[in-house]
Design a protein around this motif. Structure first.
Motif, mmCIF file in Angstrom:
data_model
loop_
_atom_site.group_PDB
_atom_site.id
_atom_site.type_symbol
_atom_site.label_atom_id
_atom_site.label_comp_id
_atom_site.label_asym_id
_atom_site.label_seq_id
_atom_site.Cartn_x
_atom_site.Cartn_y
_atom_site.Cartn_z
ATOM 1 N N UNK A 121 0.898 -1.196 -0.136
ATOM 2 C CA UNK A 121 -0.009 0.001 0.099
ATOM 3 C C UNK A 121 0.978 1.342 -0.010
ATOM 4 N N UNK A 122 1.835 1.336 0.638
ATOM 5 C CA UNK A 122 2.968 2.340 1.121
ATOM 6 C C UNK A 122 3.719 2.503 -0.349
ATOM 7 N N UNK A 123 3.916 1.455 -1.015
ATOM 8 C CA UNK A 123 4.438 1.738 -2.377
ATOM 9 C C UNK A 123 3.784 2.568 -3.390
ATOM 10 N N UNK A 124 2.209 1.840 -3.569
ATOM 11 C CA UNK A 124 1.403 2.524 -4.298
ATOM 12 C C UNK A 124 1.159 3.965 -4.073
ATOM 13 N N UNK A 125 1.160 4.170 -2.561
ATOM 14 C CA UNK A 125 0.853 5.499 -2.201
ATOM 15 C C UNK A 125 1.897 6.463 -2.886
ATOM 16 N N UNK A 126 3.378 6.183 -2.904
ATOM 17 C CA UNK A 126 4.141 6.977 -3.338
ATOM 18 C C UNK A 126 4.351 6.778 -4.830
ATOM 19 N N UNK A 127 3.669 5.999 -5.540
ATOM 20 C CA UNK A 127 4.055 5.784 -7.052
ATOM 21 C C UNK A 127 3.315 6.778 -7.876
ATOM 22 N N UNK A 128 4.134 7.173 -8.767
ATOM 23 C CA UNK A 128 3.738 8.436 -9.595
ATOM 24 C C UNK A 128 2.806 8.060 -10.610
ATOM 25 N N UNK A 129 2.494 6.902 -10.745
ATOM 26 C CA UNK A 129 1.714 6.307 -11.608
ATOM 27 C C UNK A 129 0.794 5.096 -11.334
ATOM 28 N N UNK A 130 -0.072 4.589 -12.015
ATOM 29 C CA UNK A 130 -0.576 3.204 -11.425
ATOM 30 C C UNK A 130 0.519 2.029 -12.115
ATOM 31 N N UNK A 131 0.608 0.994 -11.023
ATOM 32 C CA UNK A 131 1.531 -0.027 -11.216
ATOM 33 C C UNK A 131 0.952 -1.449 -11.593
ATOM 34 N N UNK A 132 1.605 -2.188 -12.495
ATOM 35 C CA UNK A 132 1.077 -3.478 -12.598
ATOM 36 C C UNK A 132 1.789 -4.243 -11.318
ATOM 37 N N UNK A 133 1.272 -5.736 -11.268
ATOM 38 C CA UNK A 133 2.034 -6.643 -10.260
ATOM 39 C C UNK A 133 3.321 -6.706 -10.550
ATOM 40 N N UNK A 134 3.612 -7.157 -11.890
ATOM 41 C CA UNK A 134 5.183 -7.232 -12.211
ATOM 42 C C UNK A 134 5.887 -5.983 -11.498
ATOM 43 N N UNK A 135 5.504 -4.746 -11.905
ATOM 44 C CA UNK A 135 6.317 -3.659 -11.187
ATOM 45 C C UNK A 135 6.278 -3.637 -9.676
ATOM 46 N N UNK A 136 5.250 -3.988 -9.265
ATOM 47 C CA UNK A 136 5.107 -3.917 -7.870
ATOM 48 C C UNK A 136 6.142 -5.121 -7.295
ATOM 49 N N UNK A 137 6.110 -6.266 -7.879
ATOM 50 C CA UNK A 137 6.896 -7.335 -7.561
ATOM 51 C C UNK A 137 8.298 -7.087 -7.598
ATOM 52 N N UNK A 138 8.755 -6.519 -8.651
ATOM 53 C CA UNK A 138 10.185 -6.089 -8.855
ATOM 54 C C UNK A 138 10.372 -4.970 -8.002
ATOM 55 N N UNK A 139 9.820 -4.116 -7.582
ATOM 56 C CA UNK A 139 10.300 -3.200 -6.662
ATOM 57 C C UNK A 139 10.216 -3.519 -5.194
ATOM 58 N N UNK A 140 9.274 -4.201 -5.031
ATOM 59 C CA UNK A 140 9.392 -5.031 -3.575
ATOM 60 C C UNK A 140 10.204 -6.397 -3.349
ATOM 61 N N UNK A 141 10.828 -6.818 -4.314
ATOM 62 C CA UNK A 141 11.471 -8.020 -4.580
ATOM 63 C C UNK A 141 10.587 -9.397 -3.936
ATOM 64 N N UNK A 142 9.103 -9.416 -4.592
ATOM 65 C CA UNK A 142 8.240 -10.347 -4.073
ATOM 66 C C UNK A 142 7.806 -10.917 -5.312
ATOM 67 N N UNK A 143 7.073 -12.153 -4.967
ATOM 68 C CA UNK A 143 6.733 -12.750 -6.097
ATOM 69 C C UNK A 143 5.271 -12.266 -6.773
ATOM 70 N N UNK A 144 5.037 -12.702 -7.906
ATOM 71 C CA UNK A 144 3.567 -12.027 -8.504
ATOM 72 C C UNK A 144 2.596 -12.621 -7.643
#
Length: 188
Positions: free
Chosen positions: A42-65
């Motif tokens: 949630x915090x990651x998305x809160x600071x995101x400058x644009x909507x994100x995909x699951x792949x982008x979130x996973x890459x940013x957070x080093x977590x699986x899809x």
């Protein structure tokens, strides 16, 4: 070609501040029964400058899809994240609900309404059972006394849940903001 040293330093300071806020959001989400990693999402998305995909979130957070999907589904169910459409994109995109007042209101309504309804149902059923037992044990003063005491306790609990139901209504219809207005802070 990298950022000049001044910009790199500014970016590092910005990322450090964001990380601190994201970590705090993640820890505080525990109050809502949400896992730390979903809070971080949630915090990651809160600071995101644009909507994100699951792949982008996973890459940013080093977590699986899969983990990202589970976290996003939780946040969607709680109306803390919205699925958005973007022209030219075939992947699902997600962004946070920035109105924290609405987020809290939705969360409170979703979680508490279900709990209140369940408790009211159980109390009504229990009261019916007590009424039957009173007839069945009408000749046993000791049992009747116990049943009357339990009946009083159930009435008190029922009154509380009816009050809580009305409180939830104030969140749902916005009347809560008449009692506790939304205000902008002078400064932080």
């Amino acid at each position: 070609m990298g950022l000049d040293p001044g910009k790199e330093e500014q970016n590092a300071a910005l990322q450090k501040m964001r990380k601190r806020v994201i970590e705090t959001i993640g820890r505080n989400m525990d109050l809502y029964g949400i896992s730390l990693s979903t809070g971080h999402l949630y915090g990651l998305l809160y600071f995101a400058d644009k909507p994100m995909t699951l792949d982008e979130m996973g890459s940013e957070m080093k977590m699986s899809k899969t983990s990202m999907s589970t976290g996003v589904r939780t946040l969607l169910d709680l109306k803390m994240v919205n699925k958005v459409w973007e022209k030219g994109s075939r992947k699902d995109l997600y962004e946070v609900e920035y109105d924290w007042y609405q987020t809290f209101t939705d969360f409170f309504d979703i979680k508490w309404r279900k709990s209140v309804e369940t408790n009211i149902l159980i109390l009504r059923k229990s009261m019916e059972e007590i009424n039957k037992l009173e007839k069945e044990y009408a000749e046993d003063p000791e049992m009747v006394d116990l049943l009357h005491k339990d009946k009083a306790k159930l009435r008190d609990a029922y009154a509380y849940y009816q009050w809580l139901d009305r409180l939830i209504d104030t969140f749902e219809n916005g009347d809560i903001y008449k009692l506790v207005p939304k205000e902008l802070p002078d400064e932080i």
